[in-house]
Each structure stands twice: as C-alpha cells, then as structure tokens.
Design an enzyme around this catalytic site. Sequence first.
Site: not given
Ligand code: GLP
Length: 261
Positions: A69, A138, A140, A145
């Site tokens: 993404d 949440n 995702h 989402e």
């Molecule tokens: C983000 C990304 C995800 C990622 C997730 C967890 O929003 N779009 O690809 O896996 O959140 O992030 P973190 O590893 O900082 O908790």
Amino acid sequence: MTVSVSIHENYDRLSEQVARIFARHLLNTPDTTFGFATGETPKQFYERLAELYDRGFLDFQQLKAFNLDEFYPVGPDHPKRFKRYMDRHLYDHVNVDPRQVHVPDGTTDQPEKEARAYEEKIRRSGGIDLQLLGIGCNGHIGFNEPGSAWDSETRVVSIASQTREQYSVESEPLPDQAITMGIKTIMHSSRIVLMASGTRKAEIVNRALNGPVTREVPASILQLHPHLQVCLDQQAASRIDESYTNDEDPVERIEQEVAQS
Ligand code: GLP
C-alpha cells in the site's frame, strides 16, 4: 487452531525468524516475487535481510517485489511515504533492480488508474509468491479497513480514524486516503507470513486467528489461506485463547458475504 503459529521470545528473535523465512525462500528461488509491508513491526526484519546481503548470503538482483500500500495523496518528500520507507529500510542497502520493485504511486493525480494498473502489474508478473503482512489494531491488513469486501482488488480507500491516529504524530498532516492491494489480491499470494509484535496487538491477533471470519476483522480471512504462517513474539501471543470458537463453516458464510457485497 487451524493455522501454523510460531511464538518467539522477543521482537529480536521474531525479526530474525521472519528474515530467515524470506532469506531461505530467496536462496531457493532467486527470481521470486515478494510482497512487502511497512509499519513499525517489520523494521528489524528488513535490517536483518540487509545484513544477510552485506555478509554475502543473499542476492536480490532477480527479486521482484510489490508493496501492499501507499498513502494518497503524498508529495515525493512526504516523511510517511512508504516508498521512502522501503528505500531507507531495505532498497538502499541491497542490490535490487529498481525497475523490479514496486510501491503504488501516491503522487499521481489519477489514483484509480494507478490502482488498476498496479493490480494488473502484479497479475502480469505472475502473482506474489511470499507476502509479508502486519496487522493493524483494528484488524486491518494493508489498508483494508474493517468492512472491506473479500473480493476487493487494489483500489483507493479511506483510512479509518483509529489508523490515522496511529500515524499522526509529526507536523506533516497525514493523507486520509491510501492505495492498497485488496483482500483478494492478498489472498491470491501463494504463501503469507503474518508478523505481529507487542501487547497492543495481542487482542486483535487472537480475534483474527480464533474468532469468526468476519469483515469486521479483515485479517480473520487469513484463517482460510492454505499456506499461512503466523509469527508472533510472546507479547503479541499473550491473549491467544484456543477455546475461542471458530466458525462452524466459515467458507459457506464467506461465499454468502461475497454474493451480498
Ligand atoms: C499500517 C499498514 C499495514 C501495517 C499496519 C501495522 O497501517 N498499512 O500494512 O501492517 O499498519 O503497522 P505497525 O507495524 O506499525 O503496527
């Protein structure tokens, strides 16, 4: 529990283990296609991969890679741009061919077109062989989402407010949209590694693995992937409750949900 879960003593060990999985795959199949994720969780994983390259164990020359993404819209120098993250954490340190590594272009003024082209690029390259995923608090995955359709492809989405809060620290305002691979795009990967660390992920990890397969927890769809490996540190695994009941027949319900969406 129906999925393969490995639990590691701490974040360092977890990162090492995930790096080993990707390194082994790359050694066996140098012209493979990886799917990469961003966020806090995989930072040390990328460091380990770059280290293995430095020590002469890995060669990234034939690798193709697609990121999950990107924020939209972002200027080329936005501090949160995932393209910058990938360069900083991996691509600047290894011998990848820049033409073979892809992140959705968040600087475009035609995001829908970019999303469709990105999906097509993944398809044309033969799909993702090994996909790394993190998980949002949440549930995702990518920026899919809660509520995302199971049959979604790469598209432009709005970022949930809870997710925005997670990122909004610096003076630079955070875009409220993103271009993300869809749930279907992710599920088409041949193999998936889900990585989670820390107590803030413990509850959602349990819901994703042991709860019902529901669009309210996008990561719960991963229970149905035939080659899913979940890698956790002890903190992220601390709420796994095996008595939490699985759906009686998740496949049937998902088919119904797809039909209704
Ligand atoms: C983000 C990304 C995800 C990622 C997730 C967890 O929003 N779009 O690809 O896996 O959140 O992030 P973190 O590893 O900082 O908790």
